[in-house]
Motif scaffolding. Structure first.
Motif, short mmCIF file in Angstrom:
data_model
loop_
_atom_site.label_atom_id
_atom_site.label_comp_id
_atom_site.label_asym_id
_atom_site.label_seq_id
_atom_site.Cartn_x
_atom_site.Cartn_y
_atom_site.Cartn_z
N ILE A 7 0.70 -1.25 -0.16
CA ILE A 7 0.00 0.17 -0.15
C ILE A 7 0.78 1.20 -0.15
CG2 ILE A 7 -1.85 1.49 1.30
CD1 ILE A 7 -2.94 -1.22 2.44
N GLU A 10 -2.15 4.97 0.20
CA GLU A 10 -3.28 4.87 0.05
C GLU A 10 -3.66 3.81 -1.30
OE1 GLU A 10 -5.91 7.72 1.14
OE2 GLU A 10 -5.30 7.82 3.39
N PRO A 12 -3.53 0.47 -3.09
CA PRO A 12 -3.29 -0.76 -2.85
C PRO A 12 -2.63 -1.60 -4.33
CG PRO A 12 -5.55 -0.44 -3.24
CD PRO A 12 -4.81 0.77 -3.26
N HIS A 37 -9.84 -5.97 -10.74
CA HIS A 37 -8.64 -5.57 -9.68
C HIS A 37 -7.52 -6.01 -9.90
CE1 HIS A 37 -8.75 -9.60 -8.17
NE2 HIS A 37 -10.14 -9.75 -8.40
N THR A 61 -2.07 -2.15 -9.65
CA THR A 61 -2.62 -1.54 -8.81
C THR A 61 -4.32 -1.64 -8.96
OG1 THR A 61 -2.87 0.56 -9.65
CG2 THR A 61 -0.88 0.06 -8.55
N ASP A 62 -4.93 -1.64 -7.77
CA ASP A 62 -6.39 -1.27 -8.19
C ASP A 62 -6.76 0.26 -8.47
OD1 ASP A 62 -7.15 -3.80 -7.17
OD2 ASP A 62 -7.26 -3.41 -4.95
N HIS A 66 -12.20 0.88 -7.69
CA HIS A 66 -12.06 -0.51 -7.99
C HIS A 66 -11.28 -1.43 -6.95
CE1 HIS A 66 -13.10 0.83 -12.00
NE2 HIS A 66 -13.39 -0.37 -12.26
N GLY A 67 -11.56 -2.77 -6.98
CA GLY A 67 -11.05 -3.75 -5.96
C GLY A 67 -11.13 -3.19 -4.46
N GLY A 68 -10.12 -3.07 -3.89
CA GLY A 68 -10.27 -2.65 -2.29
C GLY A 68 -10.19 -1.02 -2.30
N ARG A 69 -10.39 -0.30 -3.28
CA ARG A 69 -10.53 0.98 -3.37
C ARG A 69 -12.00 1.43 -2.85
NH1 ARG A 69 -6.34 3.37 -6.17
NH2 ARG A 69 -6.76 5.36 -5.13
#
Length: 232
Positions: A7, A10, A12, A37, A61-62, A66-69
């Protein structure tokens, strides 16, 4: 293969490198598709082959939303309407532009930040950089490749949004462009027009039968050869 999740400010991301190797190596940044993602199956499969067979480092990256964002209500509203129109076979050009605008500026800055940080690692270094991204990965990749001088070659495609044409004209590095001739999302004429707009003196279009998600597996072999030729 070594896989390292990170990370950064911020953002990921994940970095793949060949195991038990020494010295610096070219880096490939991969952009995922819409709704996907950084570790989507297609991204993971390509990253493993790029690292294992050619010794490249690979990062993904996300992208925003998207993904973990985190997602915001406006993006979710536009994305839901976009999917509904696509399913109904209706015009989506205005939504394409709105979704693209919400993501593109932030993504370019984040990818540049990630490249700078990753290239400071002893086993990566300042070697040439490649970019691989289709569909959303192409829509975001075109302005990134145009803006980032560290990128020396790019695999793009499955995209034809007219909003990208002006930026595509600024690309000068070698490009390998992928088209699905029966793409239900991107009209064939738009894909051809976007390819034509790319400013590179060295560019190749590969058109295969099939729908948007039917990219042939052998195109991964061609991408490997393309990056090996241009990145070393």
């Amino acid at each position: 293969m070594t896989e390292q999740l990170f990370i950064l400010d911020e953002i990921p991301g994940v970095l793949w490198t060949p195991e038990d190797t020494h010295g610096t190596r070219p880096l490939i940044l991969m952009g995922h598709g819409g709704g996907q993602h950084k570790k989507a199956p297609g991204i993971l499969a390509r990253a493993h082959r790029f690292a294992a067979e050619r010794g490249f480092a690979v990062a993904a990256t996300d992208v925003p939303h998207h993904g973990g964002r985190p997602r915001d209500q406006e993006f979710d509203r536009l994305a839901t309407e976009y999917r509904a129109r696509m399913a109904a076979g209706e015009e989506t050009a205005g939504l394409d532009t709105a979704l693209y605008t919400l993501v593109v500026g932030q993504t370019i800055a984040e990818w540049q930040t990630v490249l700078t940080a990753v290239q400071q690692l002893d086993h990566i270094g300042g070697r040439p950089v490649g970019y691989w991204g289709v569909s959303l990965g192409c829509a975001l990749g075109i302005p990134f490749v145009a803006a980032e001088p560290r990128v020396r070659a790019a695999v793009l495609g499955l995209q034809g949004a007219p909003v990208l044409a002006g930026t595509a004209a600024q690309i000068t590095v070698p490009v390998h462009f992928l088209v699905q001739r029966d793409d239900e999302r991107i009209p064939r004429a738009q894909s051809q027009a976007l390819f034509d707009a790319i400013g590179s003196a060295e560019k190749t279009l590969h058109a295969n039968p099939g729908k948007h998600g039917d990219l042939p597996r052998f195109e991964m072999d061609d991408s490997l050869r393309f990056f090996a030729r241009h990145l070393g």
